[in-house]
Design a protein around this motif. Sequence first.
Motif, PDB file in Angstrom:
ATOM      1  N   GLU A  51      26.788  40.409  43.096  1.00 28.43           N
ATOM      2  CA  GLU A  51      26.583  39.732  41.819  1.00 28.43           C
ATOM      3  C   GLU A  51      25.716  38.500  42.015  1.00 28.43           C
ATOM      4  N   GLN A  52      24.816  38.257  41.066  1.00 20.58           N
ATOM      5  CA  GLN A  52      23.903  37.125  41.179  1.00 20.58           C
ATOM      6  C   GLN A  52      24.327  36.020  40.236  1.00 20.58           C
ATOM      7  N   ALA A  53      24.090  34.778  40.659  1.00 24.33           N
ATOM      8  CA  ALA A  53      24.397  33.607  39.850  1.00 24.33           C
ATOM      9  C   ALA A  53      23.301  32.574  40.060  1.00 24.33           C
ATOM     10  N   THR A  54      23.205  31.642  39.130  1.00 25.71           N
ATOM     11  CA  THR A  54      22.239  30.558  39.223  1.00 25.71           C
ATOM     12  C   THR A  54      22.896  29.290  38.728  1.00 25.71           C
ATOM     13  N   ARG A  67      23.658  21.745  33.992  1.00 26.03           N
ATOM     14  CA  ARG A  67      24.709  20.800  34.391  1.00 26.03           C
ATOM     15  C   ARG A  67      25.090  20.941  35.858  1.00 26.03           C
ATOM     16  N   GLY A  68      24.425  21.842  36.578  1.00 34.48           N
ATOM     17  CA  GLY A  68      24.701  22.017  37.994  1.00 34.48           C
ATOM     18  C   GLY A  68      25.825  22.977  38.306  1.00 34.48           C
ATOM     19  N   GLN A  69      26.338  23.675  37.306  1.00 35.50           N
ATOM     20  CA  GLN A  69      27.427  24.626  37.505  1.00 35.50           C
ATOM     21  C   GLN A  69      26.861  26.031  37.651  1.00 35.50           C
ATOM     22  N   LEU A  70      27.598  26.891  38.382  1.00 35.38           N
ATOM     23  CA  LEU A  70      27.156  28.274  38.556  1.00 35.38           C
ATOM     24  C   LEU A  70      27.346  29.066  37.275  1.00 35.38           C
ATOM     25  N   GLU A  71      26.360  29.894  36.968  1.00 35.18           N
ATOM     26  CA  GLU A  71      26.383  30.735  35.783  1.00 35.18           C
ATOM     27  C   GLU A  71      25.915  32.125  36.196  1.00 35.18           C
ATOM     28  N   ILE A  72      26.579  33.161  35.699  1.00 35.06           N
ATOM     29  CA  ILE A  72      26.219  34.529  36.053  1.00 35.06           C
ATOM     30  C   ILE A  72      24.809  34.828  35.551  1.00 35.06           C
ATOM     31  N   MET A  73      24.020  35.466  36.412  1.00 35.56           N
ATOM     32  CA  MET A  73      22.615  35.741  36.117  1.00 35.56           C
ATOM     33  C   MET A  73      22.484  36.797  35.023  1.00 35.56           C
ATOM     34  N   THR A  74      21.681  36.480  34.020  1.00 31.74           N
ATOM     35  CA  THR A  74      21.341  37.412  32.946  1.00 31.74           C
ATOM     36  C   THR A  74      19.833  37.646  33.005  1.00 31.74           C
ATOM     37  N   PRO A  75      19.335  38.681  32.344  1.00 32.18           N
ATOM     38  CA  PRO A  75      17.886  38.900  32.341  1.00 32.18           C
ATOM     39  C   PRO A  75      17.102  37.696  31.788  1.00 32.18           C
ATOM     40  N   THR A 100      13.720  25.592  42.295  1.00 32.55           N
ATOM     41  CA  THR A 100      13.159  24.246  42.381  1.00 32.55           C
ATOM     42  C   THR A 100      14.060  23.463  43.322  1.00 32.55           C
ATOM     43  N   HIS A 101      13.865  22.139  43.362  1.00 32.10           N
ATOM     44  CA  HIS A 101      14.711  21.330  44.234  1.00 32.10           C
ATOM     45  C   HIS A 101      16.164  21.305  43.762  1.00 32.10           C
ATOM     46  N   HIS A 102      16.399  21.459  42.479  1.00 31.06           N
ATOM     47  CA  HIS A 102      17.753  21.363  41.942  1.00 31.06           C
ATOM     48  C   HIS A 102      18.270  22.660  41.315  1.00 31.06           C
ATOM     49  N   ILE A 103      17.467  23.688  41.213  1.00 27.73           N
ATOM     50  CA  ILE A 103      17.912  24.975  40.676  1.00 27.73           C
ATOM     51  C   ILE A 103      17.806  26.025  41.780  1.00 27.73           C
ATOM     52  N   LYS A 104      18.894  26.729  42.006  1.00 26.19           N
ATOM     53  CA  LYS A 104      18.952  27.726  43.070  1.00 26.19           C
ATOM     54  C   LYS A 104      19.582  29.011  42.544  1.00 26.19           C
ATOM     55  N   GLU A 105      19.282  30.127  43.205  1.00 22.89           N
ATOM     56  CA  GLU A 105      19.902  31.412  42.877  1.00 22.89           C
ATOM     57  C   GLU A 105      20.795  31.820  44.038  1.00 22.89           C
ATOM     58  N   TYR A 106      21.930  32.392  43.699  1.00 25.49           N
ATOM     59  CA  TYR A 106      22.916  32.810  44.691  1.00 25.49           C
ATOM     60  C   TYR A 106      23.249  34.288  44.495  1.00 25.49           C
ATOM     61  N   THR A 107      23.664  34.950  45.593  1.00 29.45           N
ATOM     62  CA  THR A 107      24.099  36.339  45.546  1.00 29.45           C
ATOM     63  C   THR A 107      25.428  36.444  46.280  1.00 29.45           C
TER      64      THR A 107
END
Length: 89
Positions: free
Chosen positions: A44-47, A51-59, A31-38
């Motif tokens: 490793e993937q994160a989202t 609160r706007g902080q990076l969190e490790i991607m889980t299923p 969305t405009h404020h939620i992004k996924e990173y690699t």
Amino acid sequence: MKKTTPNSVFSFSRIYCSLFGHNYLLSKNVTHHIKEYTCSHCGEQATTNSRGQLEIMTPKLKEINNALAFVHAKKMAKTNIDTSFQAAS
């Protein structure tokens, strides 16, 4: 006897990331404020969390992001259709 798991594979990229940190690159705008990173080194993937902080991607987070992306795309498509047919005042 030592047990090995599939996740215990030796990798220089994982060692690099554990020493120097991950180098996250944007992989998807959910969305405009939620992004996924690699991570460009280890993959490793994160989202971003609520609160706007990076969190490790889980299923579970992956499933939530897919649902959010679907709802957001549907909303944006509806908004674009509604604005294109507005009468001039």
